[in-house]
Structure formats: structure tokens, C-alpha cells
Design a protein around this motif. Structure first.
Motif, PDB file in Angstrom:
ATOM      1  N   ARG A   1       7.431  -2.892  76.317  1.00  0.00           N
ATOM      2  CA  ARG A   1       8.593  -2.605  75.473  1.00  0.00           C
ATOM      3  C   ARG A   1       9.349  -3.876  75.104  1.00  0.00           C
ATOM      4  O   ARG A   1       9.737  -4.074  73.947  1.00  0.00           O
ATOM      5  CB  ARG A   1       9.515  -1.636  76.211  1.00  0.00           C
ATOM      6  CG  ARG A   1      10.755  -1.203  75.456  1.00  0.00           C
ATOM      7  CD  ARG A   1      11.441  -0.061  76.187  1.00  0.00           C
ATOM      8  NE  ARG A   1      12.640   0.356  75.479  1.00  0.00           N
ATOM      9  CZ  ARG A   1      13.857  -0.151  75.709  1.00  0.00           C
ATOM     10  NH1 ARG A   1      14.016  -1.101  76.630  1.00  0.00           N
ATOM     11  NH2 ARG A   1      14.901   0.286  75.017  1.00  0.00           N
ATOM     12  N   ASN A   2       9.554  -4.757  76.074  1.00  0.00           N
ATOM     13  CA  ASN A   2      10.288  -5.996  75.798  1.00  0.00           C
ATOM     14  C   ASN A   2       9.507  -6.894  74.848  1.00  0.00           C
ATOM     15  O   ASN A   2      10.073  -7.503  73.934  1.00  0.00           O
ATOM     16  CB  ASN A   2      10.547  -6.740  77.107  1.00  0.00           C
ATOM     17  CG  ASN A   2      11.395  -5.914  78.051  1.00  0.00           C
ATOM     18  OD1 ASN A   2      12.181  -5.076  77.619  1.00  0.00           O
ATOM     19  ND2 ASN A   2      11.223  -6.135  79.349  1.00  0.00           N
TER      20      ASN A   2
ATOM     21  N   ALA B   1      15.933  -3.634  73.612  1.00  0.00           N
ATOM     22  CA  ALA B   1      14.849  -4.210  74.401  1.00  0.00           C
ATOM     23  C   ALA B   1      15.224  -5.595  74.912  1.00  0.00           C
ATOM     24  O   ALA B   1      14.970  -5.947  76.068  1.00  0.00           O
ATOM     25  CB  ALA B   1      13.570  -4.284  73.567  1.00  0.00           C
TER      26      ALA B   1
ATOM     27  N   GLY C   1      12.635  -4.266  82.383  1.00  0.00           N
ATOM     28  CA  GLY C   1      11.366  -4.122  81.705  1.00  0.00           C
ATOM     29  C   GLY C   1      10.521  -5.333  81.954  1.00  0.00           C
ATOM     30  O   GLY C   1      10.995  -6.400  82.325  1.00  0.00           O
TER      31      GLY C   1
ATOM     32  N   ILE D   1      11.126   1.213  68.474  1.00  0.00           N
ATOM     33  CA  ILE D   1      11.925   0.528  69.504  1.00  0.00           C
ATOM     34  C   ILE D   1      13.030  -0.279  68.847  1.00  0.00           C
ATOM     35  O   ILE D   1      12.820  -0.986  67.853  1.00  0.00           O
ATOM     36  CB  ILE D   1      11.016  -0.377  70.365  1.00  0.00           C
ATOM     37  CG1 ILE D   1      10.097   0.490  71.250  1.00  0.00           C
ATOM     38  CG2 ILE D   1      11.837  -1.333  71.228  1.00  0.00           C
ATOM     39  CD1 ILE D   1       9.104  -0.314  72.046  1.00  0.00           C
TER      40      ILE D   1
ATOM     41  N   ARG E   1       6.179   5.601  68.553  1.00  0.00           N
ATOM     42  CA  ARG E   1       7.245   5.325  69.511  1.00  0.00           C
ATOM     43  C   ARG E   1       7.469   3.820  69.637  1.00  0.00           C
ATOM     44  O   ARG E   1       8.614   3.342  69.712  1.00  0.00           O
ATOM     45  CB  ARG E   1       6.892   5.930  70.865  1.00  0.00           C
ATOM     46  CG  ARG E   1       8.040   5.874  71.883  1.00  0.00           C
ATOM     47  CD  ARG E   1       7.606   6.434  73.225  1.00  0.00           C
ATOM     48  NE  ARG E   1       7.170   7.820  73.104  1.00  0.00           N
ATOM     49  CZ  ARG E   1       6.062   8.304  73.615  1.00  0.00           C
ATOM     50  NH1 ARG E   1       5.253   7.514  74.299  1.00  0.00           N
ATOM     51  NH2 ARG E   1       5.749   9.573  73.467  1.00  0.00           N
ATOM     52  N   ALA E   2       6.384   3.043  69.649  1.00  0.00           N
ATOM     53  CA  ALA E   2       6.502   1.591  69.736  1.00  0.00           C
ATOM     54  C   ALA E   2       7.200   1.029  68.503  1.00  0.00           C
ATOM     55  O   ALA E   2       8.031   0.098  68.596  1.00  0.00           O
ATOM     56  CB  ALA E   2       5.109   0.974  69.898  1.00  0.00           C
TER      57      ALA E   2
ATOM     58  N   VAL F   1       2.558   0.878  76.080  1.00  0.00           N
ATOM     59  CA  VAL F   1       3.696   0.696  75.179  1.00  0.00           C
ATOM     60  C   VAL F   1       4.988   0.600  75.986  1.00  0.00           C
ATOM     61  O   VAL F   1       5.851  -0.258  75.729  1.00  0.00           O
ATOM     62  CB  VAL F   1       3.765   1.854  74.168  1.00  0.00           C
ATOM     63  CG1 VAL F   1       5.109   1.883  73.447  1.00  0.00           C
ATOM     64  CG2 VAL F   1       2.637   1.734  73.160  1.00  0.00           C
ATOM     65  N   ALA F   2       5.130   1.475  77.004  1.00  0.00           N
ATOM     66  CA  ALA F   2       6.343   1.447  77.824  1.00  0.00           C
ATOM     67  C   ALA F   2       6.459   0.131  78.585  1.00  0.00           C
ATOM     68  O   ALA F   2       7.556  -0.453  78.694  1.00  0.00           O
ATOM     69  CB  ALA F   2       6.337   2.624  78.795  1.00  0.00           C
TER      70      ALA F   2
END
Length: 828
Positions: free
Chosen positions: A733-734, A824, A431, A819, A815-816, A729-730
Motif C-alpha cells: 500500500r505504501n 498512505a 505499513g 488508494i 482497490r489499489a 496490494v495491502a
């Protein structure tokens, strides 16, 4: 080079085939955008660009008036620049032209009696077909000898009508066809490719000008105040349009003096001082052009903006796809591929998408263009345009494909080719903590999509609001329950028997069960036909005021039938006959203009009656304003005179019947009463609401299509915002995992994502709002009772876009917030 291009294309096919969801989405978006643009261009091409299918169309000119034409009298619907006496002057003096010819639109009735079978017709001069260079498919066409005082009773059929009515039977030539109850010999059939001079229409039957007195009741052939003809000419060798216009200008006075109408001395002087000129007519003529040219160009611009939004969406998809292919690009760069080769490879994939979208869009355009043509058509006036594919259409499709390819493919390809191989290889599979700069281009694309959607939605709301204003307007008469019946008594009813025949029909209709009221009128509201007359009114100061007013000839109880309010005085009655003094009823606009708003009942004015002496007319009634020419313009001064005082009553008239019966029952009653009174009568029915709806068909189509394109733009912008926020967002992610690990709440993460989406929305709304305000005047002329900068419309567009697009960020935000920080951080 060609070998490498073929390799790139083959590889592109394999790559796109491997990702069918992406490919289908991209191709469908492009097909919709390109298809809509191509369909509208096909209409523009057929209506504005395509030349007439005649010999050397570039030599044709249309003769018309230079500047404003000062003409008074009766105006035929359709092209109507000239009276017949003036046409005779032009025909007798046409030195710079090898030929001149005149024509007029009309409608013929094939039925002998009962329900009419209307067909599209044209009256033409003898040199019409020869001047155009149009041959006969079978038989022969007219020549100058066919249009003389002797007037041979023959007609020429349009090729499509011949195939439809006679199934293409060559033996139809020489047979008889009944037009308005009169038999005519079929002389021939015109060439298949020739459908007439007016773009948007196709003639079925052509009759010589000299035949009009046989078919019409009061012929315009001898009238200098009946404007019904259009005149065209073919320039001689070496004669330019400028030289043609100069010659017409120099000879106008003598021709106009020989055909001056019965006008006041002042108006006659203005008439003779007018000048004729010539203008290019290679594309024919068309009233449809000025009616739909601006709407078509506007819709073409709207479709172009929708295509831009679709391209922006695809560019975002390609950017996301390029990020997923970073490792692939890095490997190819590492083993020696040049950046130019990578750009070419990625552009070849974009070209495949654009080409496929264009092919499907071209097929879609064929259906869409025909649907649009039907949408602009009405039952009484069906439109015809040659929508065949020509070099212009193919060139436009190719141009759209190339532009689309560059718009959505170039920047992603360039950015993908700039990847650092070492960084990409190190990052492969892990990521990334994305920077704001990295995704600046995607943000700009989404903001631009929202801005374009704001522009389209504002325009759509304006056009829908304008159409709503037209349909909710009070025109001064009722529409519901009113049946309009155009009918003719037939040639068997002599002139002296027409008044009794009309009275009998009206008396029986008014006595019929379910019929509330019935009347007749020469001019039906909102049909576009009207009669103008000069009038003279004695002012309160003792002077004479000259002016122009509309004239309508109606029977008693007209205002009751139309529910137009009586303000003062009386209606027409049985005492108003040809032997009694002329009376009239006027409307409020007439009273305001000529009597300073005072009650005009009892006052007298004079009005012109063509070649007859001016008639003194006493006003016996005052009624409320109503619209007659069309709904768009303001109220015009109108005088109503009783049909019962007409000394030369026409056999043609229009019945207006108000009933509480069903439409079918009302039609059956009218049909029975009319045929019982005059068995040879023929009639054509139209509900008044249909007449009104047909008059605003352009506005209806504009409102529907702009609304559809506005909706499509909002959907694309919403999808674009959702896609970019999901992608961000993807990619972050980290970063989000680290924020959660160091104590950030999930609500804070949701707010962060919504803040990102809100910023893009605000930027797009601000930019789109400014452009919408600046571009508003472009559609100002198409709006009715609505300003292009209407604040309520702007706020509605902002609210609608906010309501639809912000929820698109909800799913990525949730979705965020969900996580798992440990997962992550493990990736990092």
C-alpha cells in the motif's frame, strides 16, 4: 512436554475460536478435500483390499486360464471360465485342494406371471458353502448330496433377502418359494456377513447347479460350448499357490481332452494345449474390479490434487495470518520463547484444523461413498459393497490429516518463527513496502494451484469429451421409442407350440394402434451377452477360410424395428421355416472380412451349432454395421439367422417394440398382448435408451465427478489468486501511494497489478500444460475417439482458466488504484 503440548492446544483453540471466519473457511476446505479422498478410498478398500468374510480366506484360490483362452461358444454374463463338463473333470481331480466348488451368476423371477420380480441369484455346486466355511444362520446350507442327478429342489436364501422378503421370520425355512414358476423348498439362510463371492454384488437366492435344467429352457449342463461357471478351491495344508498352479498345469491336458468342445481339429488342438492355473482369491472375484478399478484410482488421484490445491490455499491464508501476527511472535521471542516453541505452537493450530477437517471429512465420506456406489449402480444391476469403517479407513484418515497439517502448516510456521523481533517491533502497526522476495513463496503457491487446476481441468474436459463422443455415436440402430421386453412363455407352452405362440404375439403387436413394428431377438444390443461360432467360407480362389463370428437369432422385421439399413437382399419372411434351407443375413464387417467387401448375397458358408453337424447357410441379405457387445469397441462380424428356422425354440426371448406411444402405454399394450396369448408368461421391461445409458454408466460418473473436481479446483485457484493479489496490494500500500504521489496514473497501477496476476497465470498454465501432456497417456485407455493430447481440449482449458482467474485480480487492482497517496504516506 505433554503439559506444554496441552497448553499449545488450548491456546490454539482460543486463537482459532477468536477468528471464526478463517477457521470455518479452513475446516470446510479441508473437510471437502479429505472427505472426497476418504470416500474414494472406502470404495477402493471395499472393492480391492477387503477379504471375503469366510473361514481362512487366504487359503482360497481361483482356477482360471493361463494366458489367452481359446474358447468358442456361448458366454454367460459374469464370471464364465468353464463349461459344466469341464467343471466335472476339475471336481473329479483336485488332489492339492481340500475342496473345489463352482458357481454362476443368474437372475430368478419370483412372479408366477405378469410383470417380473427379478432377484439376484447364484447357481452353486454342493460343496460351495462347505468349501468356503460359511455356516447357516438358520436351517442348513447345501452339501454334496444336494447337487446330484436326483437334485433335491431346495434353495438357500441370502440373509438380507430373508429379512426383506420374510421379515426375518425363522418359519420361512421349510416353506416354498417360486423361482421362474417352479416351487423350491427353502432349506436355510446363509450367515449374515456372507453376501457372495463377487465384490459389488449380493445374492438373494442360491440354487444347486443341478436345478438349472428345471429353470432353464436349454440347459448348459451338457453343453461343452456354454461357458458359464467360475471355479474356486481351498488349498490344502502346506500347499502354495505356485504348487497348485504347477499341478493344474501338469494335469490340464487330460481334463481338457475329456471336455473338448465341438471344434475344428485345429481349434480343438489349441483348446487342449491351453493350461489351467491358480491365483489368489482371498478378496473374491469381481467383474466390477476391472470395470471401475482404473476410474476409482483416477478419481482418487484427482481428489488428491484437489486436496493439494486446498492445502496451498490454506498455506497462503496462514502466511497472511502470520504476517498479521508478526508483533505477537516478536513479543514472544523477545521475552524468551524459543523458535522451536513458536513452530510447535503454530503447528498445533494447524493440527487442530487438520484434525477437525478430518473428522468432518470422515463423516462426509460416509455419505459421499454411498452416493458414488449408487452412481455406479444401474436399475438392473444394483451394486453392494461393505462400506463399514475399518482400520484401513481410519489409518487413511489419520494419514491425510498428518499430511495436510504438514503441507499447509509447516512452511508458514517456520517462516513466522524466523522473524527478527527488533524489526517486527519497529514495523508494528505501520505499513510495509514489500519486496518481491518476501512474497515469492505465496506466488509459487498460487502458480502451483493454477498448474494443478490446469491438469485437472484438462483431464475433466477429456473425460467429458469422451462421454459426449459415446453418447453421440451412431451405433447402427435407433434407440428412441424402442422398448425391450425380456419374457418367457412359461412352462405350459410346449416346444412345438412356441413358434405359433411367438407369431401370434408379433402379429397382434404389429396390428396394435400406435405400434410401428415389433420383433424378437436372442441378444439385445449392448447387453454384454453374445454367441460366437466358428464359420467356414469358400474363398473366390476355391480355398476355405475359417473364422469366428457373432451370431444373433432374430425374427422378421428386426432391422425395420431397429432402423438398421438394408444394403442388399431381403428380410426374413414366412417362407423361412425349420423345413426350408437355412438362410442368414450378414453385416458389412462380415462381408469385408470373409468376402473382401463384395456383395455376399447368394453365397454360402457353414457355421458350428454345438453338438449338431455344421449347418450350410445361404446369405439372403446384407445390412449396415451395428454395435452389439458394447459401444466402445469397433464393429464385429455378425450373422443373423431367423428364429422361425430354429428347430428347438426356447421359451425365453426378448421383444423389441418401436412405438410412438408413451412408455406407459407401450408397456400396457405389450403386457396385454403377451398375457392374452400366454396367460402364464412373465416379462420385464426396459427402454432401450436406459440399456444404452446403463452400458456407459462408468463413463457418465467419470465425466460428472471429474467435471465437479475440475470446477472445484478452478474455484480454489481463483480464490487463491484473489487472496494473494489482495494481500500483495495491502502489503504494498505504501509503495503504491508513493507511485501515485510521484505521478503514476491509476491506469498504470491497475496494469501493474494485472501484470502480477498475469505472470502467475502464465507460469501456472505453462507448468500445468506440460504436466497434462505428459500425464495424458494415464487416461488414454479411458477415452473414446479422443486423444489425450487433443489441442482443442488444451486450448479450451487454457481459455477457461484465463477467463475465470484473471477477473479475480480486478477487485484488488481497482482497490489499489483508489488508494489515497496522502493517507498512505502518512502511515509511512
Amino acid at each position: 512436554m505433554w503439559d506444554s503440548l496441552r497448553q499449545d492446544l488450548r491456546y490454539g483453540v482460543r486463537t482459532l475460536s477468536a477468528n471464526r471466519t478463517f477457521t470455518a473457511t479452513a475446516v470446510l476446505s479441508l473437510a471437502l478435500g479429505i472427505g472426497a479422498n476418504a470416500a474414494l478410498f472406502q470404495l477402493v478398500n471395499a472393492l480391492l483390499l477387503r477379504s471375503l468374510p469366510v473361514a481362512n480366506p487366504q487359503e482360497l484360490v481361483r482356477i482360471g486360464w493361463k494366458g489367452e483362452a481359446n474358447r468358442k461358444g456361448y458366454y454367460w454374463s459374469g464370471p464364465n471360465d468353464f463349461s459344466y463338463p469341464l467343471w466335472e473333470q476339475i471336481h473329479a481331480h483336485h488332489e492339492p485342494f481340500t475342496s473345489v466348488f463352482a458357481w454362476a451368476e443368474t437372475r430368478f423371477n419370483l412372479a408366477v406371471s405378469g410383470d417380473a420380480r427379478p432377484v439376484s441369484g447364484i447357481y452353486v455346486s454342493g460343496g460351495f458353502f462347505g468349501g468356503l466355511g460359511v455356516p447357516a444362520a438358520i436351517g442348513r446350507v447345501f452339501n454334496e448330496q444336494d447337487d446330484t442327478a436326483a437334485c433335491a429342489s431346495g434353495v438357500v436364501l441370502g440373509e438380507s433377502f430373508w429379512r426383506r422378503e420374510y421379515r426375518g421370520d425363522a418359519s420361512a425355512v421349510g416353506r416354498k418359494i417360486n423361482l421362474d414358476g417352479h416351487p423350491f423348498e427353502i432349506l436355510g439362510v446363509a450367515a449374515a456377513e456372507f453376501t457372495g463371492l463377487e465384490a459389488g454384488k449380493r445374492f438373494d437366492v442360491a440354487a444347486p447347479l443341478c436345478a438349472e435344467p428345471m429353470l432353464g429352457d436349454h440347459t448348459p449342463l451338457d453343453s461343452r460350448m456354454f461357458w458359464w461357471l467360475d471355479v474356486m478351491a481351498r488349498r490344502g495344508p502346506g500347499v502354495s499357490i505356485a504348487r497348485s498352479s504347477a499341478w493344474l498345469g501338469s494335469t490340464s491336458s487330460s481334463m481338457l481332452e475329456a471336455a473338448v468342445p465341438n471344434l475344428t481339429p485345429s481349434d480343438a488342438h489349441k483348446f487342449v494345449s491351453m493350461r489351467l492355473h491358480a491365483e489368489a482369491a482371498a478378496n473374491g472375484v469381481s467383474s466390477l474390479r476391472w470395470q471401475v478399478k482404473d476410474p476409482l484410482l483416477l478419481l482418487l488421484g484427482i481428489a488428491g490434487l484437489v486436496l493439494l490445491i486446498a492445502c496451498a490455499n490454506l498455506a497462503n491464508l496462514l502466511m497472511a495470518r502470520a504476517s498479521a501476527r508478526r508483533r505477537e511472535m516478536a513479543v514472544r521471542l523477545a521475552i524468551g520463547a524459543s523458535r522451536g516453541r513458536l513452530v510447535r505452537q503454530l503447528l498445533s493450530e494447524s493440527l487442530l484444523l487438520a484434525a477437525t477437517g478430518s473428522v468432518l471429512g470422515g463423516a462426509l465420506a460416509q455419505a459421499l461413498s454411498r452416493y458414488l456406489l449408487i452412481s455406479f449402480s444401474t436399475g438392473r444391476n444394483p451394486l453392494f459393497l461393505n462400506l463399514g469403517v475399518d482400520w484401513r479407513t481410519l489409518g487413511f484418515l489419520a494419514l491425510l490429516a498428518a499430511l495436510a497439517c504438514l503441507l499447509f502448516g509447516l512452511v508458514p510456521a517456520l517462516r513466522a518463527s524466523r522473524e527478527d523481533p527488533i524489526s517486527a517491533m519497529k514495523a508494528g502497526g505501520r505499513g510495509l513496502t514489500a519486496t518481491r522476495q518476501r512474497f515469492g513463496f505465496q506466488r509459487a503457491l498460487v502458480a502451483s494451484q493454477i498448474a494443478l487446476s490446469m491438469i485437472l481441468l484438462t483431464g475433466a474436459l477429456l473425460l467429458v469429451g469422451s462421454f459426449r463422443n459415446l453418447m453421440t455415436l451412431n451405433p447402427g440402430f435407433r434407440q428412441e421409442g424402442v422398448l425391450v421386453t425380456n419374457f418367457t412363455l412359461g412352462g405350459s407352452v410346449r416346444e412345438e407350440l412356441r413358434h405359433p405362440a411367438f407369431r401370434q404375439i408379433l402379429d397382434k403387436l404389429r396390428a396394435a394402434p400406435g405400434i410401428d413394428s415389433a420383433t424378437t431377438a436372442v441378444e439385445t444390443p449392448i447387453t454384454g451377452n453374445y454367441l460366437e461360432s466358428n464359420i467356414r467360407v469358400e474363398s473366390a480362389a476355391g480355398g476355405v477360410v475359417n473364422g469366428v463370428t457373432n451370431i444373433n437369432v432374430v425374427s422378421g422385421r428386426y432391422f425395420e424395428t431397429m432402423a438398421t439399413r438394408f444394403l442388399s437382399g431381403r428380410d426374413f419372411n414366412a417362407h423361412d421355416t425349420p423345413a426350408t434351407p437355412q438362410v442368414a443375413i450378414v453385416d458389412q464387417t462380415f462381408a469385408a472380412r470373409f468376402f473382401s467387401g463384395q456383395n455376399p448375397v447368394g453365397r454360402v458358408f457353414e457355421f458350428d451349432r454345438g453338438p449338431d453337424p455344421a449347418a450350410a447357410c445361404q446369405i439372403v441379405g446384407l445390412v449396415a454395421n451395428a454395435k452389439y457387445a458394447d459401444l466402445h469397441h469397433g464393429f464385429l462380424p455378425t450373422v443373423f439367422i431367423p428364429f422361425s428356422q430354429d428347430k428347438n425354440p426356447s421359451a425365453d426371448s426378448t421383444l423389441l417394440v418401436h412405438s410412438n406411444l408413451s412408455l406407459a402405454a407401450t408397456m400396457a399394450t405389450v403386457r396385454r398382448v403377451v398375457l392374452d396369448a400366454t396367460p402364464g408368461a412373465s416379462m420385464e421391461f426396459r427402454p432401450l435408451p436406459t440399456v444404452i445409458a446403463d452400458s456407459v454408466r462408468r463413463e457418465s460418473v467419470l465425466a460428472k465427478l471429474s467435471g465437479f473436481f475440475g470446477f472445484l479446483a478452478v474455484v480454489l485457484a481463483t480464490v487463491g489468486l484473489y487472496g494473494v493479489i489482495s494481500y500483495l496490494v495491502a502489503q504494498r500500500r505504501n509503495e503504491i501511494g508513493i507511485r501515485l504521489a510521484v505521478g503514476a496514473g491509476r491506469g498504470q497501477i491497475v496494469k501493474m497489478v494485472f501484470r502480477e496476476a498475469g505472470l502467475l497465470l502464465v507460469m501456472g498454465l505453462a507448468a500445468g500444460g506440460v504436466v497434462a501432456l505428459l500425464s495424458g497417456p494415464l487416461i488414454g485407455s479411458m477415452l473414446f475417439n479422443l486423444k489425450p493430447n487433443d489441442p482443442a481440449i488444451m486450448l479450451s482449458a487454457i481459455f477457461a482458466l484465463t477467463l475465470v482467474t484473471l477477473p479475480a485480480a480486478l477487485i484488488p487492482a481497482r482497490r489499489a488504484a483508489s488508494i489515497d497517496p496522502m493517507a498512505a504516506l502518512r502511515d509511512e
